[in-house]
Design a protein around this motif. Sequence first.
Motif, mmCIF file in Angstrom:
data_model
loop_
_atom_site.group_PDB
_atom_site.id
_atom_site.type_symbol
_atom_site.label_atom_id
_atom_site.label_comp_id
_atom_site.label_asym_id
_atom_site.label_seq_id
_atom_site.Cartn_x
_atom_site.Cartn_y
_atom_site.Cartn_z
ATOM 1 N N THR A 174 7.035 -0.676 -14.241
ATOM 2 C CA THR A 174 6.270 -0.235 -12.985
ATOM 3 C C THR A 174 6.638 -1.225 -11.929
ATOM 4 O O THR A 174 6.986 -1.035 -10.894
ATOM 5 C CB THR A 174 4.668 -0.294 -13.262
ATOM 6 N N GLY A 175 6.669 -2.587 -12.371
ATOM 7 C CA GLY A 175 7.110 -3.735 -11.555
ATOM 8 C C GLY A 175 8.333 -3.581 -11.121
ATOM 9 O O GLY A 175 8.681 -3.650 -9.559
ATOM 10 N N ILE A 176 9.420 -3.203 -11.660
ATOM 11 C CA ILE A 176 10.669 -2.894 -11.241
ATOM 12 C C ILE A 176 10.809 -1.580 -10.210
ATOM 13 O O ILE A 176 11.503 -2.051 -9.406
ATOM 14 C CB ILE A 176 11.730 -2.723 -12.466
ATOM 15 N N LYS A 177 10.080 -0.739 -10.523
ATOM 16 C CA LYS A 177 10.052 0.209 -9.670
ATOM 17 C C LYS A 177 9.499 -0.190 -8.262
ATOM 18 O O LYS A 177 10.114 0.153 -7.174
ATOM 19 C CB LYS A 177 8.968 1.583 -9.977
ATOM 20 N N TRP A 178 8.464 -0.911 -8.399
ATOM 21 C CA TRP A 178 7.788 -1.339 -6.946
ATOM 22 C C TRP A 178 8.948 -2.144 -6.286
ATOM 23 O O TRP A 178 9.075 -2.085 -4.921
ATOM 24 C CB TRP A 178 6.794 -2.298 -7.365
ATOM 25 N N LYS A 179 9.549 -2.980 -7.061
ATOM 26 C CA LYS A 179 10.724 -4.027 -6.498
ATOM 27 C C LYS A 179 11.602 -3.228 -5.733
ATOM 28 O O LYS A 179 12.102 -3.633 -4.495
ATOM 29 C CB LYS A 179 11.067 -4.988 -7.524
ATOM 30 N N VAL A 180 12.081 -2.256 -6.473
ATOM 31 C CA VAL A 180 13.298 -1.313 -5.711
ATOM 32 C C VAL A 180 12.819 -0.862 -4.647
ATOM 33 O O VAL A 180 13.753 -0.784 -3.535
ATOM 34 C CB VAL A 180 13.603 -0.165 -6.831
ATOM 35 N N CYS A 181 11.520 -0.531 -4.482
ATOM 36 C CA CYS A 181 11.049 0.226 -3.226
ATOM 37 C C CYS A 181 10.997 -0.713 -2.080
ATOM 38 O O CYS A 181 11.289 -0.587 -0.879
ATOM 39 C CB CYS A 181 9.828 0.985 -3.457
ATOM 40 N N ARG A 182 10.450 -1.978 -2.412
ATOM 41 C CA ARG A 182 10.126 -2.951 -1.410
ATOM 42 C C ARG A 182 11.458 -3.151 -0.634
ATOM 43 O O ARG A 182 11.425 -3.503 0.307
ATOM 44 C CB ARG A 182 9.230 -4.117 -1.975
ATOM 45 N N ASN A 183 12.301 -3.286 -1.673
ATOM 46 C CA ASN A 183 13.676 -3.877 -1.217
ATOM 47 C C ASN A 183 14.540 -3.030 -0.350
ATOM 48 O O ASN A 183 15.506 -3.441 0.250
ATOM 49 C CB ASN A 183 14.511 -4.196 -2.160
ATOM 50 N N GLU A 184 14.042 -1.584 -0.139
ATOM 51 C CA GLU A 184 14.705 -0.679 0.356
ATOM 52 C C GLU A 184 14.387 -1.095 1.949
ATOM 53 O O GLU A 184 13.308 -1.108 2.213
ATOM 54 C CB GLU A 184 14.444 0.665 0.145
ATOM 55 N N PRO A 185 15.450 -1.147 2.795
ATOM 56 C CA PRO A 185 15.053 -1.467 4.310
ATOM 57 C C PRO A 185 14.247 -0.449 5.081
ATOM 58 O O PRO A 185 13.703 -0.792 6.130
ATOM 59 C CB PRO A 185 16.586 -1.555 4.847
ATOM 60 N N LYS A 186 14.628 0.916 4.659
ATOM 61 C CA LYS A 186 13.973 2.039 5.659
ATOM 62 C C LYS A 186 12.666 1.858 5.280
ATOM 63 O O LYS A 186 11.862 1.734 4.490
ATOM 64 C CB LYS A 186 14.577 3.340 5.056
ATOM 65 N N THR A 187 11.824 2.375 6.494
ATOM 66 C CA THR A 187 10.438 2.493 6.681
ATOM 67 C C THR A 187 10.226 3.862 7.421
ATOM 68 O O THR A 187 10.940 4.469 7.930
ATOM 69 C CB THR A 187 9.725 1.178 7.566
ATOM 70 N N PRO A 188 9.015 4.397 7.206
ATOM 71 C CA PRO A 188 7.855 3.948 6.508
ATOM 72 C C PRO A 188 7.843 4.210 4.815
ATOM 73 O O PRO A 188 8.791 4.842 4.678
ATOM 74 C CB PRO A 188 6.682 4.814 6.979
ATOM 75 N N LYS A 189 7.312 3.498 4.087
ATOM 76 C CA LYS A 189 7.263 3.745 2.793
ATOM 77 C C LYS A 189 5.803 4.289 2.272
ATOM 78 O O LYS A 189 5.066 4.366 3.036
ATOM 79 C CB LYS A 189 7.380 2.227 1.970
ATOM 80 N N TYR A 190 5.906 5.018 1.209
ATOM 81 C CA TYR A 190 4.833 5.739 0.847
ATOM 82 C C TYR A 190 4.523 5.409 -0.711
ATOM 83 O O TYR A 190 5.423 5.225 -1.484
ATOM 84 C CB TYR A 190 4.901 7.367 0.693
ATOM 85 N N VAL A 191 3.308 5.726 -1.185
ATOM 86 C CA VAL A 191 2.977 5.594 -2.607
ATOM 87 C C VAL A 191 2.095 6.738 -2.977
ATOM 88 O O VAL A 191 1.161 7.154 -2.353
ATOM 89 C CB VAL A 191 2.192 4.261 -2.763
#
Length: 629
Positions: A174-191
């Motif tokens: 789970t933490g790796i998935k969150w890290k990959v998403c956070r490191n993406e420059p594009k916004t907005p982000k969703y959960v």
Amino acid sequence: MAARRLELMLCTGTGCVAGGSYRIKRALEEEIARHGLQEEISLVPTGCNGFCGQGPLLVVMPERIFYGWLKTEDIPFLVEEHFLKGRPVKKLMFTPPERREPIPLLSDIPFFKKQMLIVLRNKGIIDPEKIDDYIARDGYTALEKVLTSMTPEEVIEEIIRSGLRGRGGAGFPTGIKWKVCRNEPKTPKYVICNCDEGDPGAYMDRSVFESDPHSVIEGQTIAAYAIGASHGYIYVRTEYPLAIKRMQKAIEQAREYGLLGENILGTGFSFDLEIREGSGAFVCGEETSLIHSIEGKSPEPRQRPPFPAQVGIWGCPTVINNVETLATVPVIINRGAEWFSKIGTETSKGTKIFSLVGKINNTGLIEVPMGITLREIIYEIGGGIPGNRKFKAVQTGGPSGGCIPASLIDLPIDYESLTQAGSMMGSGGMIVMDEDTCMVDVAKFFIQFTNDESCGKCTVCRDGSAALLEVLTRITDGEGREGDIEFLEELAWAIKDASMCGLGTTLPNPVLTTIRYFRDEYEAHIRERRCPAKVCKNLIAYWIDPQLCQACLICKRECPAEAIYGEKHTVHVIDQSRCTKCGTCLDVCPPRFGAVKKLSGEPIPPVERGMRVERKKKTATPTQEQLSA
């Protein structure tokens, strides 16, 4: 609110509601009022208790006395005897099949003893429709902690160190998935919270929604803070009306308390949620199909990469976690990654919820530490097989999982061991089978399900599952051919290799595992035209043993096809040309006679028409004098 002498924790999960728990609630309220006990006793409607096979059920606190299989007519006696006179009612307590005396206390019932509650920590304890109940159990303290004292990077690092893996099936960290998403420059982000629970017999996610919805909201808000999202979705099946109602109410309460919406807890962080209802297609549990469904498109999967954490809903980075995963997050934040990582095995940390169903005495929801063995689950928690039948296999991982045989009963349950056995963790379905289960028929059942649920986009999944089903149907119909087993194996591996999404790559598992562990049953069907479990209709016949038949006329009278002939004093005979093999004759034949037999792979013995019955001689009861002599 003043403390009450007793608190009645009444289960109002979907199973108990279907069994009449709201009628029980009204009856309790009336009886409590009739005796003037309103100031001494409070009634708390809780979410699912887990011991669903005993519902509707009630736990009396603080004594922790457990009552099951309640009926409205039991309530006047229960209130008067226990709540008024202080005498607990034995006949309403749980009594295991092997015992005569009931077990009064919930904590002493074997079903609960080996469980470890992390996700289900509030089940049966709080009213899921009251946010104050959740807050009283340290609810939202984890959210406060991350918003006031942790950076998003620190939150992600904590989840990575905990070893938490996705509980939806694939087991991705789970933490790796969150890290990959956070490191993406594009916004907005969703959960997105994935509550599209489609496995037959599985209801883990629904139960969490119904019993503790705020734990999911808190976990999802923490995930949003970690990845930098300000909006999220909860995707849930529309056939879960109670779960949707409680989740919607919980969202509204969280907004009222400033725990969702703008400037949460005055920290400047904003996040809000909305519910999207799915129509119940099995494939929507797959991440990209789910995204397409929310976007209003046909729920078909797409090729990956890019993964949703990189390119998800509306083309933006998106984290998708299932219900159980998100409900675990607040506990990890509060108690620490080190504590959580000590639970379970080297590679599978924490606990897992299973829906324990099938041929087992104690059915229901259980949460157990990773690494527990199948033997502990089936015999110590599940109470063994009804009627002391022989345990044969267990299907884990839902319709795309595999059948694990009795020879592997000491297998520890974790992601890797299940994969090595040919199955998978899946979302947590666990179906127990006994010796009367035909494994070829089981494989056909699950392939029928996945074939029906294939979205049809991927040729190998769509046509491959249809071809598997055709051959399995032919074998169970008694028309199997030499080479069918090898064909099934070759085709199954081809489907696994060439399918685009998780449904296609896993759907052959029931075929491959049943061939791997029960090949002899396939061979018996094909070469001997015999079903060892005597399940497949075209391979069985019913026959009345003339030496045992007592001409009681019951089977003749009950046969819906009128396929049995015989008169009083003459042996009954089944007309095989008219028999539909419904099994009614076997069901109604008195056990003391046991005259009806089920045959497979052997010729039906001839019976002379008009043959007189041989009456069983009654054995004379010896006198006391004879016994003494």
